[in-house]
Design a protein around this motif. Structure first.
Motif, PDB file in Angstrom:
ATOM      1  N   UNK A  57       6.793  -0.321  15.338  1.00  0.00           N
ATOM      2  CA  UNK A  57       6.011   1.026  15.142  1.00  0.00           C
ATOM      3  C   UNK A  57       5.796   1.407  13.736  1.00  0.00           C
ATOM      4  N   UNK A  58       5.980   0.533  12.883  1.00  0.00           N
ATOM      5  CA  UNK A  58       5.538   0.946  11.407  1.00  0.00           C
ATOM      6  C   UNK A  58       4.084   1.236  11.336  1.00  0.00           C
ATOM      7  N   UNK A  59       3.927   2.457  10.827  1.00  0.00           N
ATOM      8  CA  UNK A  59       2.370   2.641  10.595  1.00  0.00           C
ATOM      9  C   UNK A  59       1.901   3.650  11.842  1.00  0.00           C
ATOM     10  N   UNK A  60       2.722   3.779  12.775  1.00  0.00           N
ATOM     11  CA  UNK A  60       2.346   4.701  13.836  1.00  0.00           C
ATOM     12  C   UNK A  60       2.205   6.249  13.426  1.00  0.00           C
ATOM     13  N   UNK A  61       1.298   7.024  13.691  1.00  0.00           N
ATOM     14  CA  UNK A  61       1.319   8.545  13.330  1.00  0.00           C
ATOM     15  C   UNK A  61       2.809   9.122  13.775  1.00  0.00           C
ATOM     16  N   UNK A  62       3.565   9.804  13.102  1.00  0.00           N
ATOM     17  CA  UNK A  62       3.049  10.594  11.697  1.00  0.00           C
ATOM     18  C   UNK A  62       3.236   9.459  10.294  1.00  0.00           C
ATOM     19  N   UNK A  63       3.931   8.328  10.596  1.00  0.00           N
ATOM     20  CA  UNK A  63       4.044   7.532   9.476  1.00  0.00           C
ATOM     21  C   UNK A  63       2.977   6.636   9.010  1.00  0.00           C
ATOM     22  N   UNK A  64       1.697   7.345   8.835  1.00  0.00           N
ATOM     23  CA  UNK A  64       0.369   6.524   8.767  1.00  0.00           C
ATOM     24  C   UNK A  64       0.487   5.815   7.389  1.00  0.00           C
ATOM     25  N   UNK A  65       1.382   6.004   6.365  1.00  0.00           N
ATOM     26  CA  UNK A  65       1.419   5.333   5.248  1.00  0.00           C
ATOM     27  C   UNK A  65       2.451   4.082   5.167  1.00  0.00           C
ATOM     28  N   UNK A  66       2.864   4.081   6.411  1.00  0.00           N
ATOM     29  CA  UNK A  66       4.128   2.775   6.688  1.00  0.00           C
ATOM     30  C   UNK A  66       3.117   1.588   6.783  1.00  0.00           C
ATOM     31  N   UNK A  67       3.851   0.539   6.028  1.00  0.00           N
ATOM     32  CA  UNK A  67       3.409  -0.838   6.101  1.00  0.00           C
ATOM     33  C   UNK A  67       4.612  -1.780   6.424  1.00  0.00           C
ATOM     34  N   UNK A  68       4.479  -2.706   7.491  1.00  0.00           N
ATOM     35  CA  UNK A  68       5.524  -3.591   7.574  1.00  0.00           C
ATOM     36  C   UNK A  68       6.038  -4.630   6.408  1.00  0.00           C
ATOM     37  N   UNK A  69       7.128  -4.840   6.315  1.00  0.00           N
ATOM     38  CA  UNK A  69       7.706  -5.391   5.336  1.00  0.00           C
ATOM     39  C   UNK A  69       7.316  -6.844   5.276  1.00  0.00           C
ATOM     40  N   UNK A  70       5.830  -7.051   4.887  1.00  0.00           N
ATOM     41  CA  UNK A  70       5.155  -8.332   4.731  1.00  0.00           C
ATOM     42  C   UNK A  70       4.612  -8.710   3.349  1.00  0.00           C
ATOM     43  N   UNK A  71       4.744  -9.745   2.978  1.00  0.00           N
ATOM     44  CA  UNK A  71       4.110 -10.229   1.792  1.00  0.00           C
ATOM     45  C   UNK A  71       2.778 -10.332   1.835  1.00  0.00           C
ATOM     46  N   UNK A  72       1.868  -9.454   1.481  1.00  0.00           N
ATOM     47  CA  UNK A  72       0.628  -9.284   1.934  1.00  0.00           C
ATOM     48  C   UNK A  72      -0.238 -10.432   0.857  1.00  0.00           C
ATOM     49  N   UNK A  73       0.472 -10.951  -0.065  1.00  0.00           N
ATOM     50  CA  UNK A  73      -0.271 -12.029  -0.879  1.00  0.00           C
ATOM     51  C   UNK A  73      -0.342 -13.412   0.069  1.00  0.00           C
TER      52      UNK A  73
END
Length: 141
Positions: A57-73
């Protein structure tokens, strides 16, 4: 994904018991190989990964700034990244994946297709998913 023909599925979860249970369920009920990996710290996506599916549910409203703990690189242009979050459909993960050159699938597609199946099941009526998706987008949630 197993029923769609995926050969290997890695279940990444913080909880060992639940993660291993899902991996066993996949192995016991499909031809796919499956394994569990613990999600501890930023998760580095293995380079050989074809599809990344975010199902928390990370990133679901109201936590729209949430980002799963993934190494985006570790996102690669050869990957498809799907996010189950439907509100907002363009999550930080989806935007990061697009920036990395990945093809993406947002959670709005999942929501709409579940509705299409539900309406068909309950009413027998086939509905146009593109009309439903457009109506949801027009709501600007």
């Amino acid at each position: 994904m197993a029923l769609a023909g995926a050969a290997q599925i890695t279940v990444v979860n913080r909880g060992r018991e639940r993660g291993e249970a899902v991996a066993r369920l996949i192995a016991d009920n499909s031809a796919a190989r499956s394994c569990y990996r613990e999600w501890k710290g930023p998760f580095a996506i293995p380079e050989e990964t074809d599809i990344v599916i975010h199902a928390t549910s990370v990133g679901l409203y109201p936590d729209v700034d949430g980002l799963p703990d993934i190494d985006l690189t570790t996102l690669r242009p050869t990957m498809i990244v799907a996010d189950g979050i439907h509100n907002p459909p363009r999550t930080r993960l989806i935007r990061a994946a697009e920036s990395a050159g990945c093809r993406t699938a947002d959670g709005l597609g999942m929501l709409v297709n579940q509705a299409v199946i539900g309406i068909k099941c309950w009413t027998g009526v086939d509905v146009d998913p593109s009309v439903m998706r457009r109506a949801l987008i027009d709501l600007e949630l």
